[in-house]
Design a protein around this motif. Structure first.
Motif, PDB file in Angstrom:
ATOM      1  N   PHE A  29      -6.270 -10.034   5.145  1.00  0.00           N
ATOM      2  CA  PHE A  29      -5.789 -11.102   6.039  1.00  0.00           C
ATOM      3  C   PHE A  29      -6.673 -11.218   7.269  1.00  0.00           C
ATOM      4  O   PHE A  29      -6.245 -11.680   8.321  1.00  0.00           O
ATOM      5  CB  PHE A  29      -4.308 -10.885   6.411  1.00  0.00           C
ATOM      6  CG  PHE A  29      -4.013  -9.581   7.118  1.00  0.00           C
ATOM      7  CD1 PHE A  29      -3.910  -8.391   6.408  1.00  0.00           C
ATOM      8  CD2 PHE A  29      -3.832  -9.543   8.500  1.00  0.00           C
ATOM      9  CE1 PHE A  29      -3.649  -7.189   7.064  1.00  0.00           C
ATOM     10  CE2 PHE A  29      -3.559  -8.359   9.152  1.00  0.00           C
ATOM     11  CZ  PHE A  29      -3.468  -7.181   8.439  1.00  0.00           C
ATOM     12  N   CYS A  36      -7.643   3.327   7.570  1.00  0.00           N
ATOM     13  CA  CYS A  36      -7.818   2.309   8.610  1.00  0.00           C
ATOM     14  C   CYS A  36      -9.146   2.459   9.347  1.00  0.00           C
ATOM     15  O   CYS A  36      -9.483   3.550   9.801  1.00  0.00           O
ATOM     16  CB  CYS A  36      -6.673   2.369   9.617  1.00  0.00           C
ATOM     17  SG  CYS A  36      -6.826   1.091  10.875  1.00  0.00           S
ATOM     18  N   PRO A  37      -9.893   1.364   9.499  1.00  0.00           N
ATOM     19  CA  PRO A  37     -11.182   1.444  10.203  1.00  0.00           C
ATOM     20  C   PRO A  37     -11.037   1.636  11.711  1.00  0.00           C
ATOM     21  O   PRO A  37     -12.028   1.917  12.379  1.00  0.00           O
ATOM     22  CB  PRO A  37     -11.838   0.105   9.890  1.00  0.00           C
ATOM     23  CG  PRO A  37     -10.709  -0.836   9.612  1.00  0.00           C
ATOM     24  CD  PRO A  37      -9.645   0.006   8.966  1.00  0.00           C
ATOM     25  N   ARG A  41       2.001   3.772  15.269  1.00  0.00           N
ATOM     26  CA  ARG A  41       0.759   3.292  14.654  1.00  0.00           C
ATOM     27  C   ARG A  41       0.602   1.784  14.848  1.00  0.00           C
ATOM     28  O   ARG A  41      -0.456   1.292  15.248  1.00  0.00           O
ATOM     29  CB  ARG A  41       0.715   3.615  13.158  1.00  0.00           C
ATOM     30  CG  ARG A  41      -0.640   3.310  12.525  1.00  0.00           C
ATOM     31  CD  ARG A  41      -0.651   3.546  11.025  1.00  0.00           C
ATOM     32  NE  ARG A  41      -0.184   2.399  10.290  1.00  0.00           N
ATOM     33  CZ  ARG A  41      -0.973   1.413   9.841  1.00  0.00           C
ATOM     34  NH1 ARG A  41      -2.272   1.453  10.064  1.00  0.00           N
ATOM     35  NH2 ARG A  41      -0.465   0.404   9.191  1.00  0.00           N
ATOM     36  N   LYS A  76      -2.271  -0.382  17.214  1.00  0.00           N
ATOM     37  CA  LYS A  76      -3.141  -1.483  16.779  1.00  0.00           C
ATOM     38  C   LYS A  76      -2.952  -2.732  17.628  1.00  0.00           C
ATOM     39  O   LYS A  76      -3.886  -3.486  17.856  1.00  0.00           O
ATOM     40  CB  LYS A  76      -2.852  -1.858  15.313  1.00  0.00           C
ATOM     41  CG  LYS A  76      -2.947  -0.719  14.317  1.00  0.00           C
ATOM     42  CD  LYS A  76      -4.294  -0.074  14.272  1.00  0.00           C
ATOM     43  CE  LYS A  76      -4.254   1.251  13.528  1.00  0.00           C
ATOM     44  NZ  LYS A  76      -5.420   2.074  13.826  1.00  0.00           N
ATOM     45  N   ALA A 128      -6.511  -4.252  17.640  1.00  0.00           N
ATOM     46  CA  ALA A 128      -7.210  -3.204  16.897  1.00  0.00           C
ATOM     47  C   ALA A 128      -6.798  -3.177  15.429  1.00  0.00           C
ATOM     48  O   ALA A 128      -7.065  -2.208  14.729  1.00  0.00           O
ATOM     49  CB  ALA A 128      -6.989  -1.845  17.554  1.00  0.00           C
ATOM     50  N   CYS A 129      -6.146  -4.225  14.962  1.00  0.00           N
ATOM     51  CA  CYS A 129      -5.988  -4.430  13.524  1.00  0.00           C
ATOM     52  C   CYS A 129      -6.931  -5.573  13.176  1.00  0.00           C
ATOM     53  O   CYS A 129      -6.808  -6.664  13.731  1.00  0.00           O
ATOM     54  CB  CYS A 129      -4.567  -4.806  13.137  1.00  0.00           C
ATOM     55  SG  CYS A 129      -4.450  -5.334  11.406  1.00  0.00           S
ATOM     56  N   VAL A 130      -7.879  -5.309  12.269  1.00  0.00           N
ATOM     57  CA  VAL A 130      -8.876  -6.325  11.941  1.00  0.00           C
ATOM     58  C   VAL A 130      -8.523  -7.084  10.661  1.00  0.00           C
ATOM     59  O   VAL A 130      -9.261  -7.958  10.228  1.00  0.00           O
ATOM     60  CB  VAL A 130     -10.295  -5.713  11.846  1.00  0.00           C
ATOM     61  CG1 VAL A 130     -10.716  -5.144  13.205  1.00  0.00           C
ATOM     62  CG2 VAL A 130     -10.370  -4.632  10.772  1.00  0.00           C
ATOM     63  N   GLY A 131      -7.398  -6.712  10.041  1.00  0.00           N
ATOM     64  CA  GLY A 131      -6.923  -7.470   8.888  1.00  0.00           C
ATOM     65  C   GLY A 131      -7.545  -7.092   7.558  1.00  0.00           C
ATOM     66  O   GLY A 131      -7.545  -7.896   6.618  1.00  0.00           O
ATOM     67  N   CYS A 132      -8.043  -5.853   7.446  1.00  0.00           N
ATOM     68  CA  CYS A 132      -8.699  -5.459   6.192  1.00  0.00           C
ATOM     69  C   CYS A 132      -7.701  -5.324   5.047  1.00  0.00           C
ATOM     70  O   CYS A 132      -8.074  -5.401   3.878  1.00  0.00           O
ATOM     71  CB  CYS A 132      -9.474  -4.157   6.370  1.00  0.00           C
ATOM     72  SG  CYS A 132      -8.448  -2.677   6.567  1.00  0.00           S
ATOM     73  N   GLY A 133      -6.426  -5.069   5.383  1.00  0.00           N
ATOM     74  CA  GLY A 133      -5.394  -4.959   4.350  1.00  0.00           C
ATOM     75  C   GLY A 133      -5.369  -3.623   3.628  1.00  0.00           C
ATOM     76  O   GLY A 133      -4.632  -3.450   2.657  1.00  0.00           O
ATOM     77  N   ARG A 134      -6.170  -2.660   4.094  1.00  0.00           N
ATOM     78  CA  ARG A 134      -6.223  -1.372   3.379  1.00  0.00           C
ATOM     79  C   ARG A 134      -4.902  -0.623   3.464  1.00  0.00           C
ATOM     80  O   ARG A 134      -4.434  -0.048   2.483  1.00  0.00           O
ATOM     81  CB  ARG A 134      -7.360  -0.496   3.927  1.00  0.00           C
ATOM     82  CG  ARG A 134      -8.761  -0.990   3.571  1.00  0.00           C
ATOM     83  CD  ARG A 134      -9.805   0.022   4.048  1.00  0.00           C
ATOM     84  NE  ARG A 134     -11.177  -0.366   3.721  1.00  0.00           N
ATOM     85  CZ  ARG A 134     -11.995  -1.001   4.556  1.00  0.00           C
ATOM     86  NH1 ARG A 134     -11.577  -1.340   5.762  1.00  0.00           N
ATOM     87  NH2 ARG A 134     -13.227  -1.304   4.181  1.00  0.00           N
ATOM     88  N   CYS A 135      -4.292  -0.623   4.669  1.00  0.00           N
ATOM     89  CA  CYS A 135      -3.028   0.111   4.789  1.00  0.00           C
ATOM     90  C   CYS A 135      -1.954  -0.553   3.922  1.00  0.00           C
ATOM     91  O   CYS A 135      -1.165   0.120   3.267  1.00  0.00           O
ATOM     92  CB  CYS A 135      -2.579   0.217   6.251  1.00  0.00           C
ATOM     93  SG  CYS A 135      -2.282  -1.352   7.069  1.00  0.00           S
ATOM     94  N   PRO A 191       0.880  -5.062   7.912  1.00  0.00           N
ATOM     95  CA  PRO A 191       0.955  -5.740   9.217  1.00  0.00           C
ATOM     96  C   PRO A 191       1.349  -7.212   9.104  1.00  0.00           C
ATOM     97  O   PRO A 191       1.985  -7.738  10.016  1.00  0.00           O
ATOM     98  CB  PRO A 191      -0.459  -5.587   9.777  1.00  0.00           C
ATOM     99  CG  PRO A 191      -1.019  -4.386   9.090  1.00  0.00           C
ATOM    100  CD  PRO A 191      -0.425  -4.398   7.709  1.00  0.00           C
TER     101      PRO A 191
HETATM  102  S1  SF4 Z   1      -4.912  -3.944   7.958  1.00  0.00           S
HETATM  103 FE1  SF4 Z   1      -4.144  -1.853   8.218  1.00  0.00          FE
HETATM  104  S2  SF4 Z   1      -5.901  -0.556   7.706  1.00  0.00           S
HETATM  105 FE2  SF4 Z   1      -6.723  -2.627   8.131  1.00  0.00          FE
HETATM  106  S3  SF4 Z   1      -7.225  -2.651  10.315  1.00  0.00           S
HETATM  107 FE3  SF4 Z   1      -5.128  -3.431  10.138  1.00  0.00          FE
HETATM  108  S4  SF4 Z   1      -3.857  -1.606  10.445  1.00  0.00           S
HETATM  109 FE4  SF4 Z   1      -5.904  -0.843   9.951  1.00  0.00          FE
END
Ligand code: SF4
Ligand SMILES: Cc1cc2nc3c(=O)[nH]c(=O)nc-3n(C[C@H](O)[C@H](O)[C@H](O)COP(=O)(O)OP(=O)(O)OC[C@H]3O[C@@H](n4cnc5c(N)ncnc54)[C@H](O)[C@@H]3O)c2cc1C
Ligand code: SF4
Ligand code: FES
Lengths: 278, 343
Positions: free
Chosen positions: B138, B246-247, B299, B303, B316-323, B334
């Protein structure tokens, strides 16, 4: 700025030698230390150092001596686990690693000309002592000085010689209590808040310094407020898990605050509304 | 700085030259997923991946890292361990680059961390604008589709060639050493602008954060006592996986080890996670974040509020979707949390 610091790594300590070590109680040990590089630690009352026993680990410990004492610094360590247990095995002549001093300090400048009310519970006397002794060494700079000290039992009191000396001073009001007395104890018994009925601080001129175990704060702060002392004049020192002391590891966070950098000394005005503070 | 282009063919040659002469870390296939790793053969490199399992932070803050060696004895010695082995990081997506830029600030502010800095300075970063999004991505909603700093070279796939923006002298040198690039034309610029403007749409339609990113911090501050934390955390295993992937997670624990000679040893730091139960524990059985819900909330607030504060308000959440994809009970996404709390 930290004086005991390796210039290549934030996390590498410098070496200090134990000049004197002695048990104060069955669980608290006193250490007098000197940096091997000959530098003065240069701390302010209320700051802490990270103490290393190499091979075991590192623990944050408050500096118990006043910076008015030159050439050495003092720590009081309770045996609570790995690092503090290893420290307890060390005697004069042994070396430890030191990083610091770190953190905020008691407002020893801002409170000049004011009355100071110290409230120390248990081991909290160790950090409070850095400010108490600073005040005693600069007695003319401060007005009324009151010290409330509470221990669980008479055998858990420490720095008893110093407490005796202070109790004989005409210009300091020292009140002590123990939660549970014994045959030898003729003083007050009851938790530390019971001492508040014996004092009458002037809310306009008093700064109240509170240091003790986490459970103590709520109750003591309530008493201080009952005496109309304002939030910016109630000063606390908070403990947290700390793995770095330099604002990086994240362990010491109190919501948005970093206890190792923004604290450990805070005014109630700063942390009173922070949900994780007490 | 200047803009160049590399035909796909010339890019292939560039990659081959790179791999031959530089320690190159890039994206490789791992079963059906993707992972950063050492590249020994340019054919291994995947440029059209969606997301990597782990974030590239491991190359700047390794999971386990020696801080110093020590030698006990009459003259105790302490020898800091600063690693600065040069490497090229090829193909890091915009959102991961955004996270890297944030980590540069975090590790540098107040007390500059020499260990991080040495590795960061040893890196040549060739960033890549994504051509695909994972089903969980996202970044399109988190202002992370494109990033304007932190790279030495920035690649955008514009069809039959890569648009190469040169960010630094280091990037320019690398390019001229290993590739025959052409100057970007006006048409190339237009093509790149078009690709860029469409990047956010690569993320799926149901992966949109509905509120304005500017308002998220304020809404989250107001949600401290919301029932959502208890409700979601009821299913939390406290496994810490959300921290590990999370990055922008960077917390660590510190441990000593001593050799059998009892005279030498080292202090290391390892990744830690604020979702793990002992994270805020101190001696005397006090745990300042004893409840799962407190750790879970912490947590998300890091972010959106706490770390954002250190970054001039940048989330500080860049939207990678990994979590989101790694959380077994599927509670920590998120997108769902923000859409519920920030409407
Ligand atoms: S989507 Fe999750 S893993 Fe990715 S930056 Fe946001 S909090 Fe961290
Ligand atoms: C600013 C500050 C000042 C302090 N000043 C003093 C002082 O002047 N004197 C003093 O004696 N103490 C002081 N302390 C407390 C002291 O730092 C701790 O007692 C010490 O760090 C414990 O370390 P250890 O290795 O001995 O114990 P550990 O072996 O780390 O732990 C002991 C117990 O604590 C719990 N625990 C602590 N950390 C963890 C963790 N990460 N994971 C799991 N469990 C954990 C466990 O229940 C364990 O049994 C201070 C702390 C702070 C933050
Ligand atoms: S990944 Fe999910 S279950 Fe694991 S700690 Fe994070 S929120 Fe809890
Ligand atoms: S002790 Fe590491 S951040 Fe405060």
């Amino acid at each position: 700025m930290a004086t005991a610091m390796n210039d290549k790594s934030l996390y590498a300590p410098v070496i200090a030698t134990i000049e004197e070590a002695k048990m104060l109680t069955t669980t608290e040990k006193y250490f007098k230390l000197k940096l091997n590089n000959g530098n003065e630690l240069g701390h302010k009352p209320g700051q802490f150092v990270e103490v290393s026993v190499l091979g075991i680990g590192e623990a944050p410990i408050s500096i118990s001596s006043s910076p008015t004492q030159k050439g050495y610094f003092e720590l009081v360590v309770r045996n609570a686990g790995n690092v503090t247990g290893a420290l307890h095995k060390l005697e004069a002549g042994s070396t430890v690693g030191i990083r610091g001093p770190f953190g905020t300090n008691f407002p020893y400048e801002e409170t000049k000309g004011r009355d100071i009310l110290f409230v120390a519970g248990g081991l909290g006397l160790a950090p409070a002592r850095s400010f108490i002794n600073y005040v005693l060494d600069n007695r003319g700079d401060y007005k009324d000085v009151t010290i409330l000290f509470g221990a669980k039992s008479p055998t858990e009191r420490f720095f008893t010689d110093e407490l005796k000396k202070i109790s004989e001073m005409k210009d300091v009001n020292l009140l002590e209590t123990v939660d549970n007395g014994d045959a030898s104890w003729t003083g007050n018994t009851g938790v530390i808040t019971t001492l508040f009925s014996k004092i009458n601080p002037n809310p306009n001129t008093t700064s109240c310094v509170v240091v003790g175990p986490p459970i103590m704060y709520k109750f003591v702060i309530a008493e201080a407020k009952k005496k109309d002392i304002t939030d910016d004049n109630i000063i606390v020192s908070l403990e947290r898990n700390m793995k770095c002391g330099v604002g990086k590891c994240g362990h010491c966070q109190i919501n948005n605050l970093y206890c190792c950098q923004d604290g450990p000394v805070f005014t109630l005005a700063e942390v009173g509304q922070i949900p994780e503070a007490f | 700085m200047t803009a160049k282009t590399l035909s796909k063919e010339n890019f292939k040659k560039f990659a081959e030259n790179l791999v031959k002469s530089e320690r190159t870390i890039g994206v490789k296939a791992k079963e059906t997923k993707y992972e950063f790793g050492n590249i020994n053969n340019a054919d291994e490199i995947v440029m059209d991946y969606d997301v990597t399992l782990r974030s590239p932070r491991t190359f700047f803050q390794p999971p386990k890292e020696k801080l110093f060696d020590f030698k006990l004895g009459a003259n105790t010695e302490i020898k800091p361990n600063i690693e600065a082995d040069p490497f090229v990081l090829l193909g890091i997506h915009s959102y991961d680059l955004k996270a890297l830029n944030q980590m540069d600030i975090i590790w540098d502010e107040n007390n500059a961390d020499q260990h991080y800095k040495a590795r960061r300075n040893a890196a040549t970063v060739i960033a890549l604008e994504p051509t695909q999004a994972s089903e969980w991505s996202f970044w399109g909603s988190m202002d992370s589709s494109t990033v304007d700093k932190g790279y030495d070279l920035l690649l955008t796939d514009i069809g039959n060639k890569y648009y190469v923006e040169v960010g630094t002298e280091k990037g320019a040198n690398l390019l001229s050493k290993y590739a025959s690039a052409e100057d970007a034309t006006n048409d190339d610029n237009t093509a790149r602008d078009k690709v860029r403007s469409e990047l956010p749409n690569l993320c799926k339609a149901d992966r949109k954060v509905k509120c304005d990113t500017d308002g998220i911090t304020a809404s989250m501050k107001n949600s401290y006592n919301n029932a959502i934390w208890e409700k979601l955390a009821e299913k939390c295993y406290s496994c810490g996986s959300c921290n590990l992937v999370c990055p922008t997670c960077y917390c660590f624990d510190v441990k000593d080890t001593i050799e059998l000679d009892l005279a030498t040893g080292q202090r290391t730091r390892k990744w830690d996670g604020c979702l793990l139960e002992p994270f805020a524990k101190v001696a005397g059985d006090e745990n300042f974040r004893e409840n799962r819900a407190d750790r879970f909330r912490h947590r998300i607030l890091r972010k959106t509020v706490y770390v954002a504060d250190k970054l001039n308000g940048e989330l500080a959440c860049v939207g990678c979707g990994r979590c989101s994809s790694t959380c077994l009970p599927d509670i920590t996404d998120p997108v769902k949390i923000l859409n519920e709390l920030c409407s």
